[in-house]
Design a protein around this motif. Structure first.
Motif, mmCIF file in Angstrom:
data_model
loop_
_atom_site.group_PDB
_atom_site.id
_atom_site.type_symbol
_atom_site.label_atom_id
_atom_site.label_comp_id
_atom_site.label_asym_id
_atom_site.label_seq_id
_atom_site.Cartn_x
_atom_site.Cartn_y
_atom_site.Cartn_z
ATOM 1 N N TYR A 1 -6.984 0.300 1.199
ATOM 2 C CA TYR A 1 -6.922 0.852 -0.148
ATOM 3 C C TYR A 1 -5.865 1.784 -0.230
ATOM 4 O O TYR A 1 -4.891 1.635 -1.204
ATOM 5 N N TYR B 1 -9.688 -5.441 -4.856
ATOM 6 C CA TYR B 1 -9.345 -3.937 -5.179
ATOM 7 C C TYR B 1 -7.976 -3.983 -5.968
ATOM 8 O O TYR B 1 -6.947 -4.942 -5.519
ATOM 9 N N LEU C 1 -12.079 -0.639 -7.303
ATOM 10 C CA LEU C 1 -12.661 -1.499 -6.309
ATOM 11 C C LEU C 1 -13.660 -2.362 -6.902
ATOM 12 O O LEU C 1 -14.551 -1.450 -7.718
ATOM 13 N N PRO D 1 -13.736 3.081 -4.302
ATOM 14 C CA PRO D 1 -13.148 3.001 -2.950
ATOM 15 C C PRO D 1 -12.897 4.505 -2.467
ATOM 16 O O PRO D 1 -12.402 4.479 -1.257
#
Ligand code: MCN
Ligand code: MO
Length: 736
Positions: free
Chosen positions: A410, A599, A448, A331
């Motif tokens: 994220y 994620y 991720l 990520p």
């Protein structure tokens, strides 16, 4: 509506009361197979004398290399790589030269499985022992070759280059060397693999403990030279697979070939030792260095990844050296990478997939890098990640290797997870406890995942004359409960009671086409296919209802079609449709796969006792998996995967000795039991980022094992102050 509700698996009552039907529960008249196996990691078979075995009680035949041929050789299923050298692979099931301890050289067929096993002892094989290479680090030197005709033990060697790694290291303020490894694991499903093969009047029926019945049918057809229309593959209840039942092993082919040769039914169910031999996974080693700025910015990664293949490439082992490198950036924004990825042959059992196949490896590498860099730069685990995570305004984001991350926030999820899981409080608590001499630690990691692999999936929806619904799916759930999720989706689409929806899968004679369940694709892919097929059938129901009401258009809600103040019910419409010659209440849908990227964050609390034995006390997860179809099933997936992650991080190792001999048996291959399992709490974000699938879902089947090992190892570091770079971490390393 059903989607979003925690509905129990529709098959639970049958499974938990022991009324399931696994391979070994299949009753039949016929023969049992048992295998003669090599005691050497590398040897030439000079001769096989089966004369005593053939005379033993109950024995019908002993087949060796020349008795069981193939039309076409076995091959890896994933063929992105050049496999031309495999074209001349021998067209035999057994080989003249054995290349791992346990490789089968002959099969005994007897009227009873114990008689078959007894007769195995009476087969005399004369071996000429050859030099073997059983360790990856030796194999890459190419001094002893597993396949001399290839001239090297490196089956695949590719450079994954992105950006300008030289510049990154020139600009670096800090360079940190890293070495990261996972030892060999065994997926260990509850039910070992097994097969029953019946050959009758030119028709072959195979019951197999598999995740991929249609691929088996096509592969059996290709290798055995029988039209696929004459082959039926049935997947009965499967006691788990975890990716390990997505390929074909020679034992299975031998059983089928023997049944064809004898015009008989033949069965083989692996013993636990055979299952350990048939499925080992995830042995890899990464050596390299990372370039950083002092503020924690990750500039570049370079290094070499070696992935063990064992003695032969299987249908799924080559996935790993190809998918680990492009997932290493994870990520994070890092753009400059140079990763050499090699697949290495050794004289050890071939490798299978295991839950996550490649994403656990990539995640362990990048999350170890993040945590190690945090320590070197004296930053917190959260801060270093926040500095590097891809921000939401860059989404969709193309990673340096070209993978397109679809949706997500994220940094937002990390901040929320830290708050919801009370990470900072736990870290402080651990500090206080340590001052009191209590060896505890708290760790976290981010992941991720790429899931929803292709190529496509098939669904068919039918409504019968009583208004009941069948969904025929190419998916092959084997414990996940995905059939229940699919039933929820279809019941919602059709506005009928879930009780009226039956999901059917796992039989090539009933399911026209399909790929199966792997790569956490099923609810998204097969679910979307089923949703679209449902909509097509719904249109037909509406047309029938409209003609019954004498109108052009009808509205539908909760089992009732209405127009202009008149209405007709679901059952009446279904019945009416079957009064004509072609009721047409059936529709199918192929749905093309598109990878999607869930994620999330894991946090663990670990305790180490005075003997250096660690235990994970608690595991908390916070994930964004798009729309959650069934929170109970999704959480269940996290629970199961986390227990496997605890096993990988701390206890499990399918250890081989110098000779390539597995030195663990199932009694000392240490799968966490209820005693070692942590208290697990799985949560999903209330602000999910949907996938482009009709279901809006992303996968969760593997996530817990993708991130779990990095989480647990980090907690162990926090508890002990030491650094650990491989799994499993052994007690003797904890108190070094
Ligand atoms: N789910 C959901 N909402 C989502 C995503 C998933 O409710 N957004 C639910 C589904 O309804 C399903 C389960 O979670 O019940 C998993 O769905 P999905 O993530 O689509 O994964 P698959 O059905 O494709 O399962 C495959 C995955 C893999 S690849 C391995 S390996 C693995 C795993 O599932 N093997 C398993 N979990 C396993 N669980 C059991 N019991 N046995 C195995 O062999
Ligand atoms: Mo899997």
């Amino acid at each position: 509506t059903y989607v979003g509700k925690p509905i129990k698996r529709v098959f639970d009552p049958r499974l938990i009361t022991g009324r399931q039907n696994y391979i070994d529960d299949i009753n039949f008249q016929g023969l049992h197979a048992a295998f003669v196996r090599s005691p050497y990691p590398h040897a030439r078979v000079r001769s096989i004398d089966a004369s005593d075995a053939v005379k033993s009680k109950g024995v019908v035949a002993v087949f060796t290399k020349r008795d069981l041929g193939l039309k076409e050789p076995m091959r890896p299923w994933v063929t992105y790589i050049d496999t031309s050298h495999l074209k001349d692979a021998p067209r035999y099931i057994f080989h003249d030269t054995v290349k791992y301890v346990g490789e089968p050289v002959a099969v005994v067929l007897a009227t009873d499985r114990y008689l078959a096993r007894d007769a195995v002892e009476k087969v005399n094989v004369d071996y000429e022992e050859l030099k073997a290479v059983t360790k990856m680090e030796d194999a890459v030197k190419d001094e002893v070759l597993v396949h001399p005709n290839l001239g090297t033990n490196v089956a695949y060697d590719s450079n994954f280059n992105a950006g300008n790694v030289e510049r990154a290291f020139k600009e670096a303020e800090v360079v940190v060397p890293i070495e990261i490894a996972n030892e060999r694991l065994s997926p260990s499903p509850m039910e070992p693999r097994g097969i029953v093969s019946r050959y009758e009047s030119g028709y072959l029926t195979v019951w197999a403990s598999t995740q991929i019945p249609h691929i088996l049918r096509n592969e059996f057809s290709r290798m055995l030279g029988l039209e696929s229309s004459k082959i039926r593959v049935i997947m009965p209840d499967i006691g788990g697979a975890f990716g390990s039942k997505a390929h074909i092993i020679p034992e299975e082919l031998a059983v089928i070939a023997a049944s064809m040769k004898l015009n008989s039914t033949v069965k083989w169910v692996a013993t636990r030792s055979e299952e350990l031999l048939a499925s080992t996974a995830r042995h890899n080693h990464f050596v390299g260095e990372v370039a950083l700025k002092r503020d924690g910015t990750l500039l570049g990664i370079r290094g070499t990844l070696d992935v063990e293949m064992g003695a032969y490439i299987t249908y799924t082992s080559m996935i790993q050296p190809q998918i680990i490198p492009p997932m290493i950036p994870g990520p994070y924004k890092v753009k400059d990478l140079a990763i050499r990825s090699r697949a290495v042959y050794t004289n050890t059992p071939p490798i299978t997939m295991y839950r996550g196949a490649s994403r656990p490896e990539a995640t362990f590498i990048i999350e170890r890098i993040m945590s190690i860099a945090a320590d070197e730069l004296k930053m917190s685990d959260v801060d270093i990640r926040l500095r590097n995570l891809v921000p939401p305004d860059l989404m969709p984001y193309k990673n340096p290797f070209g993978l397109q991350y679809d949706t997500g926030d994220y940094p937002g999820l990390l901040k929320k997870a830290i708050e919801k899981l009370e990470y900072e409080r736990l870290i402080k608590w651990a500090e206080e406890e340590k001052k009191r001499g209590h060896r505890v630690g708290v760790g976290m990691a981010f992941y991720l995942e790429i899931c929803g692999f292709g190529p496509w999936e098939y669904a068919e929806v039918r409504i019968d004359e009583n208004g009941n619904v069948s969904v025929i799916t190419g998916a092959t759930p084997h414990g996940q409960g995905t059939e229940t999720g699919i039933a929820q989706i279809v019941a919602d689409e059709l506005g009928v009671d879930m009780e009226r929806v039956t999901v059917i899968w796992g039989d090539t004679a009933i399911v026209p086409a399909g790929f199966g369940t792997y790569g956490s694709r099923t609810i998204s892919l097969a679910g979307s296919a089923a949703a679209l097929a449902s909509r097509k059938v719904m249109d037909k129901m509406k047309r029938v209802a409209a003609s019954m009401l004498g109108v052009e258009n009808v509205d539908y809600k909760d089992g009732k079609f209405t127009a202009a103040g008149k209405s007709v019910g679901w059952n009446e419409v279904a019945k009416k449709a079957y009064e004509v010659k072609d009721p047409g209440l059936v529709a199918y849908q192929f749905y093309e796969a598109n990878v999607t990227f869930p994620y999330g964050v894991g946090v663990a609390i670990v305790e180490v006792d005075d003997y250096g034995i660690p235990k994970v006390l608690k595991y908390l997860s916070y994930d964004d998996i798009g729309k959650v179809v069934n929170p109970l099933l999704a959480e269940g997936q996290v629970h199961g995967a986390v227990v496997q992650a605890v096993g990988q991080a701390l206890y499990e190792e399918a250890k081989l000795d110098e000779n390539g001999q597995l030195v663990v048996s199932f009694s000392d291959y240490f799968i966490p039991t209820f005693m070692e399992a942590p208290e697990i709490k799985s949560q999903f974000t209330d602000t999910p980022h949907d996938s482009p699938y009709v279901t809006k879902s992303k996968g969760i089947g593997e996530a817990g094992l993708i991130v779990g090992p990095a989480v647990v190892v980090r907690a162990l570091e926090n508890a002990t102050g030491a650094r650990f770079t491989k799994t499993p971490v052994r007690p003797e390393e904890i108190f070094e």
